[in-house]
Design an enzyme around this catalytic site. Structure first.
Site, PDB file in Angstrom:
ATOM      1  N   HIS A   1      -0.084 -40.818 -25.442  1.00 37.56           N
ATOM      2  CA  HIS A   1       0.868 -39.727 -25.693  1.00 37.56           C
ATOM      3  C   HIS A   1       1.334 -39.117 -24.367  1.00 37.56           C
ATOM      4  O   HIS A   1       2.492 -38.718 -24.227  1.00 37.56           O
ATOM      5  CB  HIS A   1       0.218 -38.622 -26.536  1.00 37.56           C
ATOM      6  CG  HIS A   1      -0.257 -39.074 -27.884  1.00 37.56           C
ATOM      7  ND1 HIS A   1      -1.586 -39.134 -28.211  1.00 37.56           N
ATOM      8  CD2 HIS A   1       0.420 -39.471 -28.996  1.00 37.56           C
ATOM      9  CE1 HIS A   1      -1.706 -39.535 -29.468  1.00 37.56           C
ATOM     10  NE2 HIS A   1      -0.517 -39.758 -29.967  1.00 37.56           N
TER      11      HIS A   1
ATOM     12  N   GLY B   1       5.984 -44.999 -28.874  1.00 42.02           N
ATOM     13  CA  GLY B   1       5.122 -45.968 -28.207  1.00 42.02           C
ATOM     14  C   GLY B   1       5.332 -47.379 -28.730  1.00 42.02           C
ATOM     15  O   GLY B   1       5.411 -47.600 -29.949  1.00 42.02           O
ATOM     16  N   GLN B   2       5.381 -48.313 -27.804  1.00 36.61           N
ATOM     17  CA  GLN B   2       5.506 -49.729 -28.167  1.00 36.61           C
ATOM     18  C   GLN B   2       4.253 -50.217 -28.903  1.00 36.61           C
ATOM     19  O   GLN B   2       4.272 -51.231 -29.584  1.00 36.61           O
ATOM     20  CB  GLN B   2       5.760 -50.552 -26.889  1.00 36.61           C
ATOM     21  CG  GLN B   2       6.003 -52.026 -27.099  1.00 36.61           C
ATOM     22  CD  GLN B   2       7.220 -52.334 -27.970  1.00 36.61           C
ATOM     23  OE1 GLN B   2       8.161 -51.543 -28.057  1.00 36.61           O
ATOM     24  NE2 GLN B   2       7.195 -53.488 -28.634  1.00 36.61           N
TER      25      GLN B   2
ATOM     26  N   ASP C   1       3.123 -49.093 -31.511  1.00 35.50           N
ATOM     27  CA  ASP C   1       3.559 -49.186 -32.906  1.00 35.50           C
ATOM     28  C   ASP C   1       4.921 -49.883 -32.915  1.00 35.50           C
ATOM     29  O   ASP C   1       5.955 -49.272 -33.191  1.00 35.50           O
ATOM     30  CB  ASP C   1       3.624 -47.790 -33.515  1.00 35.50           C
ATOM     31  CG  ASP C   1       2.264 -47.107 -33.498  1.00 35.50           C
ATOM     32  OD1 ASP C   1       1.431 -47.430 -34.348  1.00 35.50           O
ATOM     33  OD2 ASP C   1       2.010 -46.285 -32.593  1.00 35.50           O
TER      34      ASP C   1
ATOM     35  N   SER D   1      -5.723 -45.067 -29.000  1.00 34.89           N
ATOM     36  CA  SER D   1      -5.331 -44.644 -30.336  1.00 34.89           C
ATOM     37  C   SER D   1      -6.162 -43.430 -30.709  1.00 34.89           C
ATOM     38  O   SER D   1      -7.338 -43.338 -30.330  1.00 34.89           O
ATOM     39  CB  SER D   1      -5.602 -45.772 -31.338  1.00 34.89           C
ATOM     40  OG  SER D   1      -5.633 -45.260 -32.658  1.00 34.89           O
TER      41      SER D   1
HETATM   42  P1  AMP Z   1       0.661 -40.920 -33.243  1.00 36.37           P
HETATM   43  O1  AMP Z   1       0.210 -39.555 -32.821  1.00 36.37           O
HETATM   44  O2  AMP Z   1      -0.445 -41.918 -33.343  1.00 36.37           O
HETATM   45  O3  AMP Z   1       1.589 -40.903 -34.429  1.00 36.37           O
HETATM   46  O4  AMP Z   1       1.530 -41.457 -32.049  1.00 36.37           O
HETATM   47  C1  AMP Z   1       2.606 -40.697 -31.537  1.00 36.37           C
HETATM   48  C2  AMP Z   1       3.396 -41.566 -30.616  1.00 36.37           C
HETATM   49  O5  AMP Z   1       2.560 -42.011 -29.551  1.00 36.37           O
HETATM   50  C3  AMP Z   1       3.912 -42.823 -31.313  1.00 36.37           C
HETATM   51  O6  AMP Z   1       5.235 -43.079 -30.864  1.00 36.37           O
HETATM   52  C4  AMP Z   1       2.957 -43.873 -30.852  1.00 36.37           C
HETATM   53  O7  AMP Z   1       3.505 -45.170 -30.832  1.00 36.37           O
HETATM   54  C5  AMP Z   1       2.639 -43.407 -29.451  1.00 36.37           C
HETATM   55  N1  AMP Z   1       1.386 -43.985 -28.991  1.00 36.37           N
HETATM   56  C6  AMP Z   1       0.201 -44.016 -29.652  1.00 36.37           C
HETATM   57  N2  AMP Z   1      -0.716 -44.711 -28.948  1.00 36.37           N
HETATM   58  C7  AMP Z   1      -0.102 -45.130 -27.823  1.00 36.37           C
HETATM   59  C8  AMP Z   1      -0.520 -45.896 -26.680  1.00 36.37           C
HETATM   60  N3  AMP Z   1      -1.749 -46.366 -26.573  1.00 36.37           N
HETATM   61  N4  AMP Z   1       0.394 -46.130 -25.709  1.00 36.37           N
HETATM   62  C9  AMP Z   1       1.658 -45.657 -25.819  1.00 36.37           C
HETATM   63  N5  AMP Z   1       2.111 -44.924 -26.848  1.00 36.37           N
HETATM   64  C10 AMP Z   1       1.244 -44.664 -27.842  1.00 36.37           C
END
Ligand code: AMP
Length: 281
Positions: free
Chosen positions: A37, A149-150, A152, A187
């Site tokens: 993030h 994030g790539q 996802d 994650s």
């Molecule tokens: P989330 O809080 O898991 O919904 O993720 C929020 C954003 O952060 C989404 O666009 C995810 O793809 C991105 N994200 C999560 N993990 C990673 C990571 N390891 N590297 C880059 N972006 C990430």
């Protein structure tokens, strides 16, 4: 930096930025922030005048109630991380602000982008939940650029299609996956991967690396490359839910592996389900 809970507070806080024609960068998250993030927030900080971060554990995108219940919630630490990353405004609404009683709207895409891979295994309702909340957040924040994030990869494609089909004046910027030193993709769910499972979690990256190595060794047949990757994962005692080699735009399965092909994997590890992906080069 300010933390706001309501749409009207957010709109008030952004009024001046909009009047001055500042570029607004937006990073939607579900909180439990980690270095992945942070990469999104930092890129937004470099590229935009004003950076908005949202923290909302969106109930409509969870297919598994237990997953929703035990999803980590660490708002205090998240606010501190946002401040360090130079975020200007945190939007952390309560569920009733996003989904007031009587709300019925749902924004749905159809077709392989939402039906395959994550859509097939979690159910396409997962992506309907994502597109609904992202459409609402885009209307609320009205950003110029939104960072995803790539990690996802399918979500990036789904959100890109959402923006195209609903004509949102938003540019979607994908950000490279941030990994732990040993290769595990960061994650929020990794906090639940402990002990022996932490080693087993390396299976996903091992599967992806194996696909590249098999390709580098001259193999071009997708089934053969997949078989080698599944075997690499088996040595970590992990059985993928899916491991596929697909077109990076349409997500259609490829029979022949080529540079730019997307290798996607999902696997249960201990109490959680992890995903990862890589592009063949
Ligand atoms: P989330 O809080 O898991 O919904 O993720 C929020 C954003 O952060 C989404 O666009 C995810 O793809 C991105 N994200 C999560 N993990 C990673 C990571 N390891 N590297 C880059 N972006 C990430």
């Amino acid at each position: 930096m300010r933390v706001v809970r309501t749409v009207s507070e957010l709109r008030d806080a952004l009024r001046r930025a909009r009047r001055e024609d500042s570029t607004i960068g937006f990073v939607p998250t579900m909180g439990a922030l980690h270095a992945g993030h942070e990469a999104l927030m930092e890129q937004a900080r470099r590229e935009c005048d004003v950076v908005v971060l949202s923290i909302f554990v969106n109930p409509t995108q969870f297919n598994d109630p237990t997953d929703l219940e035990r999803y980590p919630r660490t708002e205090e630490a998240d606010v501190a991380a946002a401040e360090r990353a130079g975020v200007d405004l945190v939007f952390a609404p309560f569920a009733q602000e996003m989904y007031p009683r009587g709300a019925t709207i749902e924004v749905r895409l159809a077709g392989p982008l939402v039906d395959t891979l994550e859509g097939a295994h979690r159910g396409s309702d997962h992506f309907h939940g994502v597109t609904t909340v992202v459409a609402k957040l885009f209307n609320i924040v009205q950003p110029d650029v939104a960072y995803f994030g790539q990690k996802d990869a399918q979500q990036v494609l789904v959100v890109t299609a959402l923006v195209r089909e609903l004509n949102f004046p938003v540019r979607i910027q994908a950000v490279q996956t941030v990994r732990e030193p040993d290769g595990l993709a960061m994650s929020s769910r990794n906090v639940h991967v402990q002990g022996r499972d932490r080693e087993r979690a390396l299976a996903l990256k091992a599967g992806l690396d194996s696909a590249q190595a098999t390709y580098d060794g001259g193999e071009r047949d997708a089934d053969a490359v997949i078989a080698a990757s599944v075997a690499a994962m088996a040595s970590y005692e992990v059985d993928p839910e899916y491991l596929a080699i697909v077109d990076r735009v349409t997500l259609e399965p490829l029979r022949t592996v080529e540079p730019g092909a997307l290798v996607v994997v999902a696997a249960p590890v201990g109490p959680v389900r992890l995903i990862d992906n890589a592009t063949i080069h």
